[in-house]
Write an enzyme that holds these catalytic residues in place. Structure first.
Site, PDB file in Angstrom:
ATOM      1  N   CYS A   1       0.821  -1.220   0.000  1.00 16.63           N
ATOM      2  CA  CYS A   1       0.000   0.000   0.000  1.00 16.63           C
ATOM      3  C   CYS A   1       0.851   1.266   0.000  1.00 16.63           C
ATOM      4  CB  CYS A   1      -0.917   0.017   1.221  1.00 16.63           C
ATOM      5  SG  CYS A   1      -1.977  -1.421   1.267  1.00 16.63           S
TER       6      CYS A   1
ATOM      7  N   HIS B   1      -3.850   7.157   0.993  1.00 16.86           N
ATOM      8  CA  HIS B   1      -4.104   5.785   0.552  1.00 16.86           C
ATOM      9  C   HIS B   1      -5.541   5.405   0.917  1.00 16.86           C
ATOM     10  CE1 HIS B   1      -3.912   1.563  -0.047  1.00 16.86           C
ATOM     11  NE2 HIS B   1      -3.929   1.269   1.241  1.00 16.86           N
TER      12      HIS B   1
ATOM     13  N   ASN C   1      -9.989  -0.826  -2.317  1.00 18.60           N
ATOM     14  CA  ASN C   1      -8.556  -0.645  -2.062  1.00 18.60           C
ATOM     15  C   ASN C   1      -7.767  -1.237  -3.234  1.00 18.60           C
ATOM     16  OD1 ASN C   1      -5.925  -0.730  -1.145  1.00 18.60           O
ATOM     17  ND2 ASN C   1      -6.410  -1.613   0.852  1.00 18.60           N
TER      18      ASN C   1
HETATM   19  N1  ACO Z   1     -19.292  -9.396   5.699  1.00 15.57           N
HETATM   20  C1  ACO Z   1     -19.999  -9.698   6.808  1.00 15.57           C
HETATM   21  N2  ACO Z   1     -19.428 -10.023   7.975  1.00 15.57           N
HETATM   22  C2  ACO Z   1     -18.101 -10.045   8.024  1.00 15.57           C
HETATM   23  C3  ACO Z   1     -17.294  -9.751   6.911  1.00 15.57           C
HETATM   24  C4  ACO Z   1     -17.954  -9.427   5.715  1.00 15.57           C
HETATM   25  N3  ACO Z   1     -17.270  -9.122   4.595  1.00 15.57           N
HETATM   26  N4  ACO Z   1     -16.005  -9.858   7.269  1.00 15.57           N
HETATM   27  C5  ACO Z   1     -15.989 -10.193   8.562  1.00 15.57           C
HETATM   28  N5  ACO Z   1     -17.247 -10.321   9.020  1.00 15.57           N
HETATM   29  C6  ACO Z   1     -17.709 -10.670  10.366  1.00 15.57           C
HETATM   30  C7  ACO Z   1     -16.669 -11.439  11.150  1.00 15.57           C
HETATM   31  O1  ACO Z   1     -16.723 -12.811  10.855  1.00 15.57           O
HETATM   32  C8  ACO Z   1     -17.093 -11.147  12.574  1.00 15.57           C
HETATM   33  O2  ACO Z   1     -18.154 -11.980  12.894  1.00 15.57           O
HETATM   34  P1  ACO Z   1     -18.311 -12.541  14.397  1.00 15.57           P
HETATM   35  O3  ACO Z   1     -18.467 -11.335  15.260  1.00 15.57           O
HETATM   36  O4  ACO Z   1     -19.533 -13.379  14.316  1.00 15.57           O
HETATM   37  O5  ACO Z   1     -17.050 -13.298  14.668  1.00 15.57           O
HETATM   38  C9  ACO Z   1     -17.648  -9.731  12.482  1.00 15.57           C
HETATM   39  O6  ACO Z   1     -17.920  -9.490  11.091  1.00 15.57           O
HETATM   40  C10 ACO Z   1     -16.670  -8.685  12.968  1.00 15.57           C
HETATM   41  O7  ACO Z   1     -15.405  -8.936  12.412  1.00 15.57           O
HETATM   42  P2  ACO Z   1     -14.186  -8.079  12.724  1.00 15.57           P
HETATM   43  O8  ACO Z   1     -13.008  -8.593  11.977  1.00 15.57           O
HETATM   44  O9  ACO Z   1     -14.083  -7.909  14.199  1.00 15.57           O
HETATM   45  O10 ACO Z   1     -14.657  -6.707  12.074  1.00 15.57           O
HETATM   46  P3  ACO Z   1     -14.043  -5.316  12.273  1.00 15.57           P
HETATM   47  O11 ACO Z   1     -15.014  -4.431  12.933  1.00 15.57           O
HETATM   48  O12 ACO Z   1     -12.644  -5.343  12.797  1.00 15.57           O
HETATM   49  O13 ACO Z   1     -13.951  -4.840  10.749  1.00 15.57           O
HETATM   50  C11 ACO Z   1     -12.322  -4.544   9.016  1.00 15.57           C
HETATM   51  C12 ACO Z   1     -13.136  -5.538   9.840  1.00 15.57           C
HETATM   52  C13 ACO Z   1     -13.267  -3.684   8.209  1.00 15.57           C
HETATM   53  C14 ACO Z   1     -11.388  -5.290   8.082  1.00 15.57           C
HETATM   54  C15 ACO Z   1     -11.543  -3.689  10.026  1.00 15.57           C
HETATM   55  O14 ACO Z   1     -10.817  -4.459  10.917  1.00 15.57           O
HETATM   56  C16 ACO Z   1     -10.620  -2.738   9.342  1.00 15.57           C
HETATM   57  O15 ACO Z   1     -11.036  -1.790   8.731  1.00 15.57           O
HETATM   58  N6  ACO Z   1      -9.303  -2.949   9.469  1.00 15.57           N
HETATM   59  C17 ACO Z   1      -8.333  -2.158   8.767  1.00 15.57           C
HETATM   60  C18 ACO Z   1      -7.720  -3.017   7.785  1.00 15.57           C
HETATM   61  C19 ACO Z   1      -7.903  -2.585   6.368  1.00 15.57           C
HETATM   62  O16 ACO Z   1      -8.626  -1.685   6.020  1.00 15.57           O
HETATM   63  N7  ACO Z   1      -7.186  -3.270   5.550  1.00 15.57           N
HETATM   64  C20 ACO Z   1      -7.182  -3.000   4.169  1.00 15.57           C
HETATM   65  C21 ACO Z   1      -5.993  -3.557   3.563  1.00 15.57           C
HETATM   66  S1  ACO Z   1      -4.584  -3.074   4.362  1.00 15.57           S
HETATM   67  C22 ACO Z   1      -4.163  -1.593   3.869  1.00 15.57           C
HETATM   68  O17 ACO Z   1      -4.399  -1.225   2.761  1.00 15.57           O
HETATM   69  C23 ACO Z   1      -3.518  -0.728   4.865  1.00 15.57           C
END
Ligand code: ACO
Length: 335
Positions: free
Chosen positions: A115, A262, A292
């Site tokens: 990224c 980004h 992304n």
């Molecule tokens: N659709 C529906 N439910 C989902 C999905 C989906 N696509 N993905 C995960 N879930 C569920 C999980 O299974 C979990 O269920 P559970 O509670 O029954 O176990 C629930 O949603 C919550 O999951 P979390 O992983 O805790 O969700 P979180 O609130 O952390 O959000 C996310 C996930 C959006 C990825 C968040 O952690 C985030 O934004 N992280 C930053 C990472 C990022 O943006 N990375 C991009 C690439 S890296 C970069 O470019 C820097």
């Protein structure tokens, strides 16, 4: 004194739009979940049954950037290519792009900063130009993520985030210390977090072969991410590195006309803007439409901001990225 200047930009997004409801048909997810957590409404994916590589998307973006710069490809002295989704494991995708531009002979350098790849690439281009080694460099960030995603419910945490696309800039030498130029670039990495966002296999770090059926069955060839850790570090490091760039140039946040960050997650960028106290209309986001696109998000952002009339000559632009490595970086650009 020699400085470097962005003289042309281009973006290419494959035409096929994949909406959140399209994803809903192939995995357990919802439009509401995706929009609420990430801000993404749709992304582009190449047609999966067509042999299109990352270098093909890069070529289209490069052609637009060259036309925008009003220069012939033959004037380019070097290609810098940033991607984590290469055409092939080796050689670098820059080597596949180079002959498509008819540029056999010039150096083609691939960098693997994910990224943060575009800003690392900008910094490398800036150093080559400031040293007087090269006069015109083509810098491209491009990705085809769609072929490498686990498009089932097991991979939904990652699959919904990523899109395909390419962005390019032509960077040229200038002697004008007050006009359009790259003011500075600031690069960082902390490899203690390398395994928080990575693709483990194939690789040389294991006993046994480079790749095995067992590793494929375990899904180790898919990206894996500790989303919460990435979120926390990204929202801390991006403001930090923006402030570092401003301090290095004796400038203030209020001097910046536009922030092109980004595009990992809209929530990360909202958090960064909040921490810095930046007004919303100074932050340009594209994640809603393109997801992304990793190394391509920033040059796509530049192109789209110009198209939208938000980025104009003379403006002070701050850009910053955070990603796998962990790596993070920023640049200040007088446009
Ligand atoms: N659709 C529906 N439910 C989902 C999905 C989906 N696509 N993905 C995960 N879930 C569920 C999980 O299974 C979990 O269920 P559970 O509670 O029954 O176990 C629930 O949603 C919550 O999951 P979390 O992983 O805790 O969700 P979180 O609130 O952390 O959000 C996310 C996930 C959006 C990825 C968040 O952690 C985030 O934004 N992280 C930053 C990472 C990022 O943006 N990375 C991009 C690439 S890296 C970069 O470019 C820097």
């Amino acid at each position: 004194m020699i400085f470097s200047k962005i003289v042309g930009t281009g973006a290419y997004l494959p035409p096929q739009i994949v909406t959140n409801s399209d994803l809903q048909k192939i995995m357990e997810t919802t439009d509401e979940w995706i929009q609420q957590r990430t801000g993404i409404k749709e992304r582009r994916w190449v047609e999966q049954d067509k042999a299109v590589g990352t270098s093909d998307l890069a070529l289209e973006a490069a052609k637009i950037a060259l036309a925008d710069a009003k220069i012939e490809a033959s004037e380019i002295d070097m290609i810098i290519m940033a991607t984590l989704s290469p055409d092939h494991d080796f050689p670098g995708t820059g080597c596949f792009l180079q002959p498509k531009l008819g540029l056999a002979g010039i150096p083609a350098l691939d960098i693997r900063q994910q990224c943060t790849g575009f800003i690392y690439g900008l910094s490398i281009a800036d150093q080559f130009i400031r040293s007087g080694t090269y006069k015109k460099i083509l810098l491209v960030g491009a990705e085809i993520h769609s072929r490498g995603l686990n498009k089932t419910t097991a991979g939904r945490d990652i699959a919904v985030l990523f899109g395909d696309g390419a962005g390019a800039c032509v960077i040229a030498a200038t002697n004008d210390p007050t006009g359009s130029r790259v003011l500075s670039t600031h690069l960082h990495a902390d490899g203690r977090f390398a395994k928080e966002l990575w693709i483990q296999a194939p690789g040389s770090a294991y006993a046994g072969p480079w790749m095995s059926k067992e590793r494929v069955e375990k899904g180790e060839h898919f990206g894996a991410m500790n989303g919460k850790t990435v979120f926390v570090h990204a929202s801390r490091r991006m403001p930090e590195v923006v402030l570092e760039a401003l301090e290095a140039n004796h400038l203030k946040l209020s001097d910046v006309d536009l922030f092109v960050f980004h595009q990992a997650n809209l929530r990360i960028n909202e958090m960064v803007a909040k921490q810095l106290g930046i007004p919303e209309d100074k932050v340009f986001n594209t994640i809603e439409k393109f997801g992304n696109t990793t190394a391509a998000t920033i040059p796509i952002g530049f192109s789209e901001a110009i198209k939208a009339g938000k980025l104009k000559p003379g403006m002070l632009v701050a850009t910053a990225a955070f990603g796998s490595g962990f790596t993070w970086a920023s640049a200040l650009i007088r446009w």
